[in-house]
Design an enzyme around this catalytic site. Structure first.
Site, PDB file in Angstrom:
ATOM      1  N   ASP A  69      58.458  42.013  30.760  1.00 40.00           N
ATOM      2  CA  ASP A  69      59.389  42.748  31.620  1.00 40.00           C
ATOM      3  C   ASP A  69      60.624  43.315  30.916  1.00 40.00           C
ATOM      4  O   ASP A  69      61.222  42.629  30.078  1.00 40.00           O
ATOM      5  CB  ASP A  69      59.959  41.818  32.706  1.00 40.00           C
ATOM      6  CG  ASP A  69      58.930  40.936  33.343  1.00 40.00           C
ATOM      7  OD1 ASP A  69      57.738  41.079  33.064  1.00 40.00           O
ATOM      8  OD2 ASP A  69      59.339  40.077  34.150  1.00 40.00           O
ATOM      9  N   GLU A 250      57.575  38.776  42.475  1.00 42.71           N
ATOM     10  CA  GLU A 250      58.439  38.650  41.296  1.00 42.71           C
ATOM     11  C   GLU A 250      59.341  39.874  41.179  1.00 42.71           C
ATOM     12  O   GLU A 250      59.079  40.913  41.765  1.00 42.71           O
ATOM     13  CB  GLU A 250      57.589  38.535  40.019  1.00 42.71           C
ATOM     14  CG  GLU A 250      56.678  37.306  39.991  1.00 42.71           C
ATOM     15  CD  GLU A 250      55.901  37.155  38.679  1.00 42.71           C
ATOM     16  OE1 GLU A 250      55.837  36.032  38.175  1.00 42.71           O
ATOM     17  OE2 GLU A 250      55.342  38.145  38.180  1.00 42.71           O
TER      18      GLU A 250
HETATM   19  C1  FRU Z   1      57.048  38.909  35.570  1.00 40.83           C
HETATM   20  C2  FRU Z   1      57.396  37.496  35.134  1.00 40.83           C
HETATM   21  C3  FRU Z   1      58.707  37.074  35.750  1.00 40.83           C
HETATM   22  C4  FRU Z   1      59.198  36.026  34.782  1.00 40.83           C
HETATM   23  C5  FRU Z   1      58.724  36.584  33.463  1.00 40.83           C
HETATM   24  C6  FRU Z   1      58.362  35.534  32.449  1.00 40.83           C
HETATM   25  O1  FRU Z   1      56.171  39.557  34.712  1.00 40.83           O
HETATM   26  O2  FRU Z   1      56.354  36.625  35.506  1.00 40.83           O
HETATM   27  O3  FRU Z   1      58.599  36.587  37.061  1.00 40.83           O
HETATM   28  O4  FRU Z   1      60.585  35.875  34.845  1.00 40.83           O
HETATM   29  O5  FRU Z   1      57.604  37.391  33.737  1.00 40.83           O
HETATM   30  O6  FRU Z   1      58.075  36.094  31.198  1.00 40.83           O
END
Ligand code: FRU
Length: 544
Positions: A69, A250
């Site tokens: 992300d 998320e």
């Molecule tokens: C989304 C996610 C978020 C988390 C991160 C961990 O892709 O699953 O929810 O904070 O990636 O790398």
């Protein structure tokens, strides 16, 4: 409970955690990597030339290793900051840290040292979050010189028994984002759920306070909190379950936009992602439009009984967040998303890095057929990469025919294509990109059913995951009898903006570098290309 039932419950809970809470294929990590503080910044020394097979030429990628992300997108002192989920030690998910890069234009990026590394002492993964410029030094983290940059992220703690829990934490920078110090009162916000993550903080003028929206992934909820100082948070309300709930929620974001550019008619967009269960399978992105009362989000769309609103109908657009602190005179709402999908993210065939971010896009709300909808447009900065313009107009594609465009000087592996198409007598028509021997990525408009399809089943290397090959569809109506397509192709991606950004499809493809053909075709009758504009796009890396 009998011991057998206890074992059963524990096993079910473990399997559920493995499959869902950890988001598909993430849970098997970080096996195989060793935490080495001396190697945290090895990316800066690595020998890479940005010409590797499948290396995007104008999309952001880390020099080496795994990225997911975008995090902490913030504009500060003339620079766009991009922080991102990063594994400093390898090309699969693990040892989550915040990588960092800065850019004057969201295209030409300078790689920086890892901003917030994995905390080995507490086994603290630095999960996704946001960053704000604390102009008034409400946090007290400033030293009186420049305003502190405050990162609000999720601490993903692993206990000795291997179980995990999540809470929200702060790190601040008093040197404009170069170095960060973790706040010694971390975590600043806890909740009674081991999955509680992705805090997105912004300053809300109407409230005169900081607002955080944060996900309760397995409950399909987001929560809202307010604060005067970024340290003490007051619970306001929650939202959900609503819309699509076929997977965990998320990476939420809440922001205000004018409808049709009218400053007197503003609506709020709540964007929240879903994994799996999205429109094209696996992870994807949905949104709600409504009002923010200062304490509650009141949704207006999707209406009762209406399906979810999808941000992108392709497979590879996830976890997007918008830039904070864009100057008022600019006024744009800008974002990038992670161009990958948790269904196959860890095995896409790129080396020595894995994943890219989408092109930067500006966001708009438009009234479309009486409904307020989110519209995305490529940022105008991309136009600076245009080279070797070719323009054609009034080109007829006879029925049952294929027109190869290379004779017009139109072919390539990194380019932009604008098309205004008139279906005329065609039943289906469209074009193929990155064509070569036995390869093609096909974009088809089905005039009768008003569906646009993007088919990557024969797009090149597809066998690395059973979840990768596929064909994806979006409902699309003609406008004034025309189909307007705006396409960005890179060495391993296709981003298609339809009818001025009202519908978007983003997908990764892994074609042979020699597959550079573009072919127009029509079936059932002739179609007409009213206008075609083609530009090669320069590499952002060569120009550095
Ligand atoms: C989304 C996610 C978020 C988390 C991160 C961990 O892709 O699953 O929810 O904070 O990636 O790398």
């Amino acid at each position: 409970m009998k011991p057998v039932s206890i074992i059963f419950v524990i096993s079910v809970a473990f399997i559920f955690n493995f499959l869902f809470l950890n988001g598909c294929d993430r849970a098997d990590e970080p096996a195989g990597y060793e935490f080495r503080s001396d190697l945290i910044n090895q990316h800066l020394e690595a020998d890479v030339d940005y010409r590797e097979r499948y290396r995007p030429q104008y999309h952001f990628t880390p020099r080496i290793h795994w990225m997911n992300d975008p995090n902490g997108l913030v504009y500060f002192n003339g620079e766009y900051h991009l922080f991102y989920q990063y594994n400093p030690f390898g090309s699969r998910w693990g040892y989550m840290s915040w990588g960092h890069a800065v850019s004057p234009d969201m295209l030409h990026w300078e790689h920086r040292p890892v901003a917030i590394p994995y905390g080995k002492e507490q086994e603290e993964g630095i999960f996704s979050g946001s960053a704000v410029v604390d102009h008034e030094n409400t946090s007290g983290f400033g030293d009186g010189s420049i305003p502190p940059l405050v990162a609000v992220y999720t601490s993903h703690y692993t206990r000795n028994d291997g179980s995990t829990w999540q809470a929200q934490s702060l790190a601040y920078s008093t040197d404009g984002g170069t170095t960060f110090t973790k706040y010694d009162g971390n975590p600043v916000l806890e909740f009674d759920d081991p999955d509680f993550r992705d805090p997105n903080v912004s300053w809300i003028d109407e409230m005169g306070r900081w607002l955080m929206v944060v996900a309760l992934p397995t409950q399909h909820k987001v929560q809202f909190y307010a604060s005067d100082n970024l340290i003490d948070w007051e619970f306001l309300s929650d939202f959900g379950p609503a819309g699509a709930t076929g997977g965990i929620w998320e990476c939420p974001d809440l922001f205000k936009l004018p409808v049709n550019g009218d400053p007197d008619n503003q609506k709020w967009v709540l964007h929240v992602d879903l994994n799996p269960g999205s429109v094209a399978g696996g992870s994807g992105s949905q949104y709600f439009v409504g009002e923010w009362t200062g304490s509650h989000f009141i949704p207006e769309s999707p209406a009762e009984g209406e399906g979810p609103l999808w941000v992108d109908y392709g497979t590879d657009f996830y976890a997007a967040i918008t830039w904070n602190n864009i100057p008022e005179e600019d006024g744009r709402r800008l974002w990038v998303g992670w161009s990958n999908n948790w269904s196959y993210a860890n095995v896409i065939p790129t080396d020595p890095w894995r994943s890219m971010q989408s092109i930067p896009r500006s966001l708009h709300l438009e009234n479309i057929g009486g409904e307020v909808r989110l519209v995305q447009r490529p940022v105008q900065e991309l136009q600076t990469l245009r080279r070797n313009h070719v323009q054609l107009s009034g080109l007829t594609i006879p029925g049952e025919s294929r027109l190869a465009m290379d004779e017009h000087g139109i072919s390539g592996a990194a380019y932009e294509l604008l098309l205004v198409l008139d279906p005329a007598d065609a039943e289906t028509f469209g074009f193929k990109v990155r064509t070569g021997e036995n390869e093609e990525t096909v974009i088809t408009y089905d005039n009768e059913n008003e569906i646009l399809k993007l088919d990557r089943t024969r797009s090149g290397e597809t066998g690395f995951s059973e979840h990768f090959p596929g064909s994806y569809e979006a409902p699309v109506s003609l406008e004034d009898g025309k189909l307007r397509l705006h396409l960005y192709v890179d060495w391993s991606s296709v981003e298609l903006f339809v009818n001025d950004g009202k519908t978007v499809l983003t997908t990764r493809i892994f074609p042979d570098p020699e597959s550079t053909g573009i072919v127009l075709y029509s079936k059932g009758g002739e179609a007409v290309v009213d206008q075609l504009d083609f530009w090669e796009l320069a590499s952002v890396w060569e120009q550095q």
